[in-house]
Design an enzyme around this catalytic site. Structure first.
Site, PDB file in Angstrom:
ATOM      1  N   GLU A 262      61.121 140.487 -33.517  1.00 20.75           N
ATOM      2  CA  GLU A 262      61.328 139.315 -34.375  1.00 20.75           C
ATOM      3  C   GLU A 262      61.216 139.673 -35.846  1.00 20.75           C
ATOM      4  OE1 GLU A 262      58.526 136.578 -32.663  1.00 20.75           O
ATOM      5  OE2 GLU A 262      59.592 136.659 -30.744  1.00 20.75           O
TER       6      GLU A 262
ATOM      7  N   TYR B   9      51.001 134.696 -31.955  1.00 18.93           N
ATOM      8  CA  TYR B   9      50.817 135.418 -30.686  1.00 18.93           C
ATOM      9  C   TYR B   9      49.334 135.565 -30.341  1.00 18.93           C
ATOM     10  CZ  TYR B   9      55.739 136.580 -30.112  1.00 18.93           C
ATOM     11  OH  TYR B   9      57.099 136.501 -29.904  1.00 18.93           O
TER      12      TYR B   9
END
Length: 401
Positions: free
Chosen positions: A136, A94
């Site tokens: 996640e 990310y």
């Protein structure tokens, strides 16, 4: 985020509506130039056909539109989270994505990308990344905590290949370590990863599990993309043409949000086109075993009898189970299959007795146009939207409201 920052994000919505795909195309080109190792994590077929760029543009737009209450996006975040865990995407990725996304906003918007706007998008992205990576993390933990579960990639052996039709072959995958495999909810998929010398890259692809849970192996049923050398079909064709019994491939744990509901009181309608029948085979087999009294209707369309996968299996089930009613549509004229109702032409739900049934659950799988056609028909006939579940293979591009 401050009110001023949220206002800046919302002010970019018209720009994203008009130029979102241009932005995401620039983003991916930039990211792969600076971080070429990430090409091993992304489906290059979806990059070339534009589906990945469109899906990301839609996601960024939805986030900007809902910046006041991003919690309403949790169903979408959950779907993306399942995709990400199946590809072994981790929090550190990310940071890379965020860096290139902010740089792309600056480079694409030019002078309109003021320092204040970039600062607002930096805070917005960090908020979204925290939400997604946190979700996640929970999904990864759930995978590991299952009996036979794991996280990341695990080597599997191809122990059998079975030709199901002229186009589709099944692959039976057993863990190379000799252990068990985690159960899954029928309808879910696994990712496989293979090194492709012609691209000099590893490439992942997701395939629905086409059998019911058994704790021992996973079966995927793969369509060969005849005459195609496009990256979108390269893994499928490699499986057909080059992978042999005894070969090893990497597999990720089952994931996905297209799942058979546990409610056993409502009739089931399974509607598929082409290779879209694969997750529905798992659902049907499980429902037949676990709830023999439940009414089940199978509706499938494909171009010909030769292209019809699992037709012998379905005919056997249709003869064995009184609660199962099978309807098959072929584009071409074909010999009649005993016990199954057969039609020539494209799937037409208006020809199926019992439809619409407002008290049934419907599962649709196939190309986007196929899904939309039947979704619209069912809703126009009064079937509640929440009773219709569907899956489009590949990055989500279908907008249904």
């Amino acid at each position: 985020m401050t009110k001023e920052q949220k206002a800046l994000i919302k002010a970019t919505v018209p720009v994203l509506q008009e130029h979102g795909v241009l932005l995401t195309k620039h983003f991916y080109q930039r990211m792969f130039t600076h971080n070429p190792e990430l090409k091993n994590m992304f489906n290059l077929g979806n990059q070339q056909n534009g589906k990945q760029q469109t899906a990301l543009a839609m996601a960024v737009l939805a986030y900007a539109e809902q910046i006041d209450n991003p919690g309403v996006l949790m169903p979408v975040i959950n779907t993306i989270g399942h995709k990400h865990t199946s590809l072994d995407i981790r929090p550190e990725h990310y940071h890379i994505v965020g860096k290139h996304l902010l740089a792309s906003i600056s480079e694409v918007l030019g002078p309109d990308a003021t320092p204040e706007l970039l600062a607002a998008w930096k805070v917005a992205y960090e908020q979204l990344a925290k939400i997604m990576s946190g979700h996640e993390s929970t999904l990864y933990s759930d995978q590991v905590n299952k009996t036979g579960g794991w996280s990341g990639w695990r080597p599997f052996i191809v122990k059998d290949k079975v030709r199901e039709s002229a186009e589709i072959t099944s692959f039976f995958l057993y863990p190379a370590d000799g252990g068990t495999v985690a159960d899954f909810i029928p309808g879910q998929y696994i990712s496989i990863r293979m090194f492709l010398p012609q691209l000099n890259l590893s490439q992942p692809r997701q395939y629905s599990i086409s059998s019911m849970p058994n704790g021992t192996y996973y079966r995927i049923s793969v369509k060969k993309e005849t005459g195609s050398s496009h990256p979108s079909g390269i893994i499928s064709n490699t499986l057909h043409d080059e992978v042999k019994i005894g070969d090893k491939i990497d597999v990720s744990a089952p994931a996905g949000t297209f799942m058979l509901d546990s409610d056993r009181s409502r009739p089931l309608y399974f509607v598929s086109g082409g290779v879209g029948l694969t997750p529905l085979m798992s659902m049907l087999e499980t429902a037949l075993k676990d709830n023999p009294g439940q009414q089940k209707t199978w509706i499938h369309g494909c171009k010909s009898s030769d292209a019809h996968a699992f037709k012998r299996c379905l005919a056997e089930w249709n003869n064995k189970y009184n609660e199962l009613d099978c309807h098959i549509f072929y584009d071409e004229a074909a010999p009649v299959i005993a016990a199954m109702r057969q039609y020539q032409g494209w799937v037409d739900l208006g020809l199926i007795s019992g439809i619409p049934n407002q008290k049934a659950d419907y599962y649709l799988c196939g190309p986007a146009a196929f899904i939309k056609k039947h979704y619209d028909f069912l809703t126009e006939q009064g079937v509640p939207k929440e009773a219709i579940r569907f899956e489009e293979f590949g990055p989500a591009s279908l907008e249904i409201h």
